[in-house]
Design a protein around this motif. Sequence first.
Motif, PDB file in Angstrom:
ATOM      1  N   ILE A 285       0.854  -1.177   0.000  1.00  0.00           N
ATOM      2  CA  ILE A 285       0.000   0.000   0.000  1.00  0.00           C
ATOM      3  C   ILE A 285       0.898   1.237   0.000  1.00  0.00           C
ATOM      4  N   ALA A 286       0.574   2.221  -0.819  1.00  0.00           N
ATOM      5  CA  ALA A 286       1.441   3.382  -1.032  1.00  0.00           C
ATOM      6  C   ALA A 286       1.456   4.312   0.175  1.00  0.00           C
ATOM      7  N   LYS A 287       2.518   5.113   0.238  1.00  0.00           N
ATOM      8  CA  LYS A 287       2.682   6.085   1.317  1.00  0.00           C
ATOM      9  C   LYS A 287       2.344   7.486   0.808  1.00  0.00           C
ATOM     10  N   VAL A 288       2.106   8.373   1.743  1.00  0.00           N
ATOM     11  CA  VAL A 288       1.705   9.732   1.379  1.00  0.00           C
ATOM     12  C   VAL A 288       2.771  10.409   0.525  1.00  0.00           C
ATOM     13  N   GLY A 289       4.033  10.254   0.910  1.00  0.00           N
ATOM     14  CA  GLY A 289       5.117  10.872   0.145  1.00  0.00           C
ATOM     15  C   GLY A 289       5.178  10.369  -1.283  1.00  0.00           C
ATOM     16  N   GLN A 290       4.875   9.093  -1.483  1.00  0.00           N
ATOM     17  CA  GLN A 290       4.895   8.531  -2.836  1.00  0.00           C
ATOM     18  C   GLN A 290       3.787   9.115  -3.695  1.00  0.00           C
ATOM     19  N   MET A 291       2.625   9.367  -3.089  1.00  0.00           N
ATOM     20  CA  MET A 291       1.557  10.014  -3.839  1.00  0.00           C
ATOM     21  C   MET A 291       1.946  11.432  -4.235  1.00  0.00           C
ATOM     22  N   TYR A 292       2.521  12.192  -3.292  1.00  0.00           N
ATOM     23  CA  TYR A 292       2.929  13.560  -3.614  1.00  0.00           C
ATOM     24  C   TYR A 292       3.996  13.587  -4.696  1.00  0.00           C
ATOM     25  N   ALA A 293       4.961  12.658  -4.632  1.00  0.00           N
ATOM     26  CA  ALA A 293       6.020  12.616  -5.645  1.00  0.00           C
ATOM     27  C   ALA A 293       5.440  12.283  -7.019  1.00  0.00           C
ATOM     28  N   ALA A 294       4.529  11.308  -7.056  1.00  0.00           N
ATOM     29  CA  ALA A 294       3.901  10.928  -8.330  1.00  0.00           C
ATOM     30  C   ALA A 294       3.107  12.098  -8.905  1.00  0.00           C
ATOM     31  N   TRP A 295       2.397  12.797  -8.054  1.00  0.00           N
ATOM     32  CA  TRP A 295       1.576  13.931  -8.483  1.00  0.00           C
ATOM     33  C   TRP A 295       2.439  15.092  -8.986  1.00  0.00           C
ATOM     34  N   LYS A 296       3.439  15.484  -8.215  1.00  0.00           N
ATOM     35  CA  LYS A 296       4.245  16.663  -8.546  1.00  0.00           C
ATOM     36  C   LYS A 296       5.262  16.394  -9.636  1.00  0.00           C
ATOM     37  N   LEU A 297       5.963  15.280  -9.562  1.00  0.00           N
ATOM     38  CA  LEU A 297       7.091  15.025 -10.455  1.00  0.00           C
ATOM     39  C   LEU A 297       6.700  14.271 -11.719  1.00  0.00           C
ATOM     40  N   LEU A 298       5.606  13.507 -11.653  1.00  0.00           N
ATOM     41  CA  LEU A 298       5.190  12.706 -12.802  1.00  0.00           C
ATOM     42  C   LEU A 298       3.842  13.129 -13.378  1.00  0.00           C
ATOM     43  N   GLY A 299       3.192  14.094 -12.731  1.00  0.00           N
ATOM     44  CA  GLY A 299       1.900  14.555 -13.220  1.00  0.00           C
ATOM     45  C   GLY A 299       0.785  13.546 -13.041  1.00  0.00           C
ATOM     46  N   TYR A 300       0.895  12.675 -12.036  1.00  0.00           N
ATOM     47  CA  TYR A 300      -0.114  11.624 -11.840  1.00  0.00           C
ATOM     48  C   TYR A 300      -1.468  12.261 -11.503  1.00  0.00           C
ATOM     49  N   ASP A 301      -2.515  11.745 -12.134  1.00  0.00           N
ATOM     50  CA  ASP A 301      -3.858  12.311 -11.978  1.00  0.00           C
ATOM     51  C   ASP A 301      -4.869  11.170 -11.881  1.00  0.00           C
ATOM     52  N   ARG A 302      -5.620  11.169 -10.782  1.00  0.00           N
ATOM     53  CA  ARG A 302      -6.657  10.138 -10.618  1.00  0.00           C
ATOM     54  C   ARG A 302      -7.749  10.685  -9.707  1.00  0.00           C
ATOM     55  N   CYS A 303      -8.995  10.633 -10.178  1.00  0.00           N
ATOM     56  CA  CYS A 303     -10.104  11.209  -9.416  1.00  0.00           C
ATOM     57  C   CYS A 303     -10.829  10.149  -8.584  1.00  0.00           C
ATOM     58  N   ASP A 304     -10.059   9.232  -8.013  1.00  0.00           N
ATOM     59  CA  ASP A 304     -10.627   8.182  -7.157  1.00  0.00           C
ATOM     60  C   ASP A 304      -9.961   8.240  -5.791  1.00  0.00           C
ATOM     61  N   GLY A 306      -8.552   6.948  -2.450  1.00  0.00           N
ATOM     62  CA  GLY A 306      -8.034   5.629  -2.101  1.00  0.00           C
ATOM     63  C   GLY A 306      -7.244   5.639  -0.809  1.00  0.00           C
ATOM     64  N   TRP A 307      -7.213   4.474  -0.181  1.00  0.00           N
ATOM     65  CA  TRP A 307      -6.463   4.299   1.071  1.00  0.00           C
ATOM     66  C   TRP A 307      -4.958   4.465   0.819  1.00  0.00           C
ATOM     67  N   LEU A 308      -4.273   5.022   1.839  1.00  0.00           N
ATOM     68  CA  LEU A 308      -2.813   5.051   1.878  1.00  0.00           C
ATOM     69  C   LEU A 308      -2.340   4.398   3.166  1.00  0.00           C
ATOM     70  N   ALA A 309      -1.032   4.176   3.275  1.00  0.00           N
ATOM     71  CA  ALA A 309      -0.486   3.365   4.359  1.00  0.00           C
ATOM     72  C   ALA A 309      -0.781   3.920   5.748  1.00  0.00           C
ATOM     73  N   ASP A 310      -0.877   5.235   5.890  1.00  0.00           N
ATOM     74  CA  ASP A 310      -1.108   5.823   7.217  1.00  0.00           C
ATOM     75  C   ASP A 310      -2.571   5.794   7.627  1.00  0.00           C
ATOM     76  N   GLY A 311      -3.442   5.198   6.789  1.00  0.00           N
ATOM     77  CA  GLY A 311      -4.866   5.140   7.097  1.00  0.00           C
ATOM     78  C   GLY A 311      -5.644   6.334   6.605  1.00  0.00           C
ATOM     79  N   SER A 312      -4.965   7.232   5.902  1.00  0.00           N
ATOM     80  CA  SER A 312      -5.679   8.378   5.317  1.00  0.00           C
ATOM     81  C   SER A 312      -6.233   7.994   3.955  1.00  0.00           C
ATOM     82  N   VAL A 313      -7.141   8.817   3.460  1.00  0.00           N
ATOM     83  CA  VAL A 313      -7.715   8.633   2.123  1.00  0.00           C
ATOM     84  C   VAL A 313      -7.459   9.918   1.340  1.00  0.00           C
ATOM     85  N   ARG A 314      -6.822   9.773   0.173  1.00  0.00           N
ATOM     86  CA  ARG A 314      -6.451  10.934  -0.640  1.00  0.00           C
ATOM     87  C   ARG A 314      -6.565  10.579  -2.116  1.00  0.00           C
TER      88      ARG A 314
END
Length: 353
Positions: A285-304, A306-314
């Motif tokens: 399960i992905a971590k918050v930092g990995q989501m931010y890196a994918a979003w900022k550095l790779l332009g990752y875009d998804r309107c769903d 989803g759970w992350l490792a810390d129990g948050s949903v983003r």
Amino acid sequence: MTFLLFFLLVLSKSRADSFEEAYSDLEHYRTIYISENGPRLSVDTAQPKIISQRGGNATLQCKFNRDPSSPPNPKLRIKWTKLTSDYLKEIDVFVAMGFHKKSYGRFHGRVHLQAASKNDASLVITDITLEDYGKYKCEVIDGLEDDTAVISLDLEGIVFPYFPRLGRYNLNFADAEKACRDQDAIVASFDQLYDAWRDGLDWCNAGWLNDGSVQYPITKPREPCGGKNTIPGVRNYGMRDKQKERYDVFCFTSNYKGRFYYLIHPFKLTYDEAVRACQKDGAQIAKVGQMYAAWKLLGYDRCDAGWLADGSVRYPISRPRRRCSPTEAAVRFSGFPDKKHKLYGVYCYKSDK
């Protein structure tokens, strides 16, 4: 005349004794030799700042010049250290003297001298980590002569604010360091936060930085955030008690070697089901930092969401649109819901290593 000479000798000795008592700790400091003809050794760097990324390589440029009349010195020593964020300590990185070379700690096996010429003291760092970010000192010691130069290693990446499930203002400094590590990040520096503010980061909750200060960036001044009539800037609470005081934290992360993705699954998942689904797919399960890196550095875009490792949903939005962060590109935060709720998908991370 004899009495006067005796008196002056006694006075001179008394003053010398007083000087030794007053400055007895001078023996712990290096003696500095000054040459009337200028320095016989100089050290400089062509680039005061080098920019790289996690997993990459970097060469910290450092060259030295000796007096041409000086004989060769087989004991000339090149020493590299890393300055701590508060500049109070130096961490040994690499030392070379003749054929003898040694790397230290977490730098072991990852650093070596470029040695492009006889006067080249440049340091090559391979497989760069987040912790490698910072300032390095190149020191060359040639007998009684020595000189230094300082070079900064900066990383491409992103700063993001973070607080845990417990809520805001619940982290002392050690907790903040662990919180960032758990999310594949490190505690950000002031320079990193300042650059993020210049890039538009606006956050009204104060957070730890790696020097032990607490600050927060404001691009749109308003009453709850320092006052509506104040100018934009990075608000500074100053250095705080690392053990007793509690705030949020600003984390920094960079590129990663792996794949971040939203797992296509036929059903919505509880948190535990989300963890198992990623594992079944050969990932974690992905971590918050990995989501931010994918979003900022790779332009990752998804309107769903989803759970992350810390129990948050983003969910990460790079292309703002109706029902998907219509006003700005951002990593949207849906909170820390009950882990038993079967309402969300999951983001996974599969490492290349």
